[in-house]
Enzyme design. Structure first.
Site, short mmCIF file in Angstrom:
data_model
loop_
_atom_site.label_atom_id
_atom_site.label_comp_id
_atom_site.label_asym_id
_atom_site.label_seq_id
_atom_site.Cartn_x
_atom_site.Cartn_y
_atom_site.Cartn_z
CB SER A 180 -0.89 0.00 1.24
OG SER A 180 -0.08 0.28 2.37
CE LYS A 181 -2.86 6.55 -1.58
NZ LYS A 181 -4.05 6.34 -0.78
NE ARG A 182 0.49 0.80 6.04
CZ ARG A 182 1.18 -0.31 6.23
NH1 ARG A 182 2.34 -0.28 6.86
NH2 ARG A 182 0.72 -1.47 5.81
CG HIS A 183 4.56 -1.18 1.86
ND1 HIS A 183 3.23 -1.51 1.89
CD2 HIS A 183 5.14 -1.86 2.87
CE1 HIS A 183 3.00 -2.37 2.87
NE2 HIS A 183 4.15 -2.60 3.48
#
Ligand code: GLU
Length: 504
Positions: A260-263
């Site tokens: 996800s965006k977090r990565h």
């Protein structure tokens, strides 16, 4: 596993995205695996747009999707933009077909109208959950006589259509990736095939389409495994040939959670904007769940087509490794022609205000040489403007610790004062002059190697490391003669500035 359909029928696969957002690397990997399989087997690859979620689907997303897939190097033999014999290829344009086949199931007694309201169903669901039961539809409307159902519908009562499925038994299939998969019918219940608003449910539309489009292999994400038994029940209800299924594992981050965006970047569009090459990304996506034979790593699409093996795709989660992607990107950048590197680099340099919007031929020529040397070790094109600051920015007043240490020794100050003296009255400077002067200093002072060159590097670049001076000097000398929005100081100007800042 030898389950790949080797019948004489031509292999037909499809990628069926919903245009509800930008295309994520997980979906792009699904598209790529389908495409590689089709191209390898001489089959057909179909693009089908699943836009029945009218609230979330947009034409803009569909356009982006097409553009992003094409950027990645994927093409299709049939699809909404190119047409084909099994169209239309947009589900919203196939509603009549879904209704026609639903009617057939109703007439054959294989489907029925369900009048349960969403509130009622939710209540049933909650009750089941609180009693620790699987929330499976009770089958309440199954036995409403067809005439009564018709009458209620005619009077305007909203009704969905459900498929009647056996209450007991197993639905089984051999998945090309996961092996034998079994589902107990007890956990399935009668699935909705057409909603009360007339829109087909995913599990139903997908079967009608896959069957009518003669799809032989359904290759898709593992998140659809639990949908597959419902789809198989539909094939059986129609008496249609069931395709071969291959469910690809999910794409995860290094911490084992869904990517996800977090990565980091997750959509094709983001990677493109970052300046990751399409050929590097497709190369990397092919490795998400599949590994090439030993010794093959930096691969172009046509090589991937030859090597790819759907039967050897792993069922374990695919971990998205950004470092590996950037490594591959560096390898693919290396093999680009200088003209191509220039073309890809320009927008980033222009955006950063380093290069004018309409550069002259001389400027372009210079940028090409600069890109050639500065791109070394760059992960992605968006990092180039930062690399170019080596040429465009010069700040001896704000040296970092390492650079300050280099010029603070006695030897360094000696080298610099002689170097500055010897260049004081020069009108011109170039690498030959530099080599001559440093030769003289070596002879006169006995200082050589690092002790000689490092202080000069700091004086000319205001950094402890960077390009070799044989590359740096010609670049700034030539660049300083061209009028860039932010002028480039030549070596003599740099030396003067360093001398005054350091009090030499
Ligand atoms: N529209 C579905 C999705 O995007 C397609 C799933 C399938 O391939 O059957 O997940």
């Amino acid at each position: 596993m030898n389950i790949i359909n080797e019948s004489p029928d031509k292999i037909r696969v499809r990628f069926a995205p919903s245009p509800t957002g930008y295309i994520h690397v997980g979906n792009a990997r699904t598209a790529l695996f389908n495409w590689l399989f089709a191209r390898q087997k001489g089959g057909s690859f179909v693009l089908r747009v699943e836009d029945t979620d009218i609230e979330r689907s947009t034409q803009e997303y569909e356009r982006n999707l097409i553009q992003d897939l094409r950027w990645l190097g994927i093409d299709w033999d049939e699809g909404p933009d190119v047409g084909g014999p099994f169209g239309p290829y947009r589900q919203s344009e196939r509603l009549e077909l879904y209704h026609k086949y639903a009617k057939q199931l109703l007439e054959e007694g294989k489907a029925y109208y369900c009048f349960c309201s969403p509130e009622e169903l939710e209540k049933e669901r909650q009750a089941a959950l609180s009693e620790g039961r699987m929330p499976v539809y009770s089958g309440k409307c199954r036995n409403i006589p067809p005439e009564e159902a018709e009458r209620r519908r005619a009077s305007g009562e909203p009704a969905a259509i459900r498929l009647k499925v056996p209450e007991e038994g197993l639905v089984e299939f051999d998945d090309l990736v996961r092996g034998r998969v079994e589902f107990d019918l007890k956990v399935i219940g009668d699935p909705i095939i057409v909603r009360s608003n007339g829109m087909p449910a995913y599990n139903y539309a997908v079967v009608i389409d896959d069957a009518l489009m003669n799809i032989t292999h359904v290759i898709r994400g593992e998140d659809h495994v639990s949908n597959t038994p419902r789809q198989i029940l539909l094939y059986k209800a129609f008496g249609w040939k069931i395709p071969v299924f291959a469910h690809l594992s999910m794409v995860m981050g290094k911490d084992n959670t869904r990517l996800s965006k977090r990565h980091g970047a997750t959509s094709l569009d983001q990677f493109r904007q970052e300046g990751v090459l399409a050929e590097a990304l497709s190369n990397y996506l092919a490795f998400l769940g599949w590994s090439p034979p030993e010794g093959h790593e930096v691969l172009q699409l046509k090589e991937l087509i030859k090597l790819f093996d759907l039967g050897r795709v792993s069922r374990s989660a695919a971990i998205f490794d950004y470092e590996k992607l950037y490594w591959l990107n560096r390898q693919h950048i290396k093999i680009l022609q200088p003209e191509k590197k220039l073309e890809l680099a320009l927008p980033y340099l222009q955006q950063a205000g380093l290069i004018p919007a309409n550069p002259s031929a001389e400027q372009l020529d210079w940028v090409k040489k600069a890109v050639e040397v500065l791109i070394e070790g760059v992960d992605k094109f968006s990092e180039l403007p930062q690399k170019f600051t080596l040429i465009f920015d010069f700040g001896p007043e704000k040296l970092d610790q390492e650079a300050r240490e280099i010029i603070s020794t006695e030897k360094a100050r000696k080298v610099l004062s002689v170097f500055i003296q010897k260049t004081l009255n020069l009108e011109e400077f170039n690498y030959e002059i530099f080599a001559q002067i440093t030769g003289e200093i070596k002879k006169e002072t006995g200082i050589k190697g690092k002790d000689l060159y490092h202080p000069i590097r700091v004086a000319l670049t205001a950094r402890a490391s960077g390009l070799e001076l044989d590359k740096f000097i010609p670049l700034v000398e030539e660049g300083s003669k061209l009028s860039f929005p932010r002028p480039i100081l030549n070596c003599l100007q740099r030396l003067k500035k360093t001398a005054s800042v350091l009090g030499l």
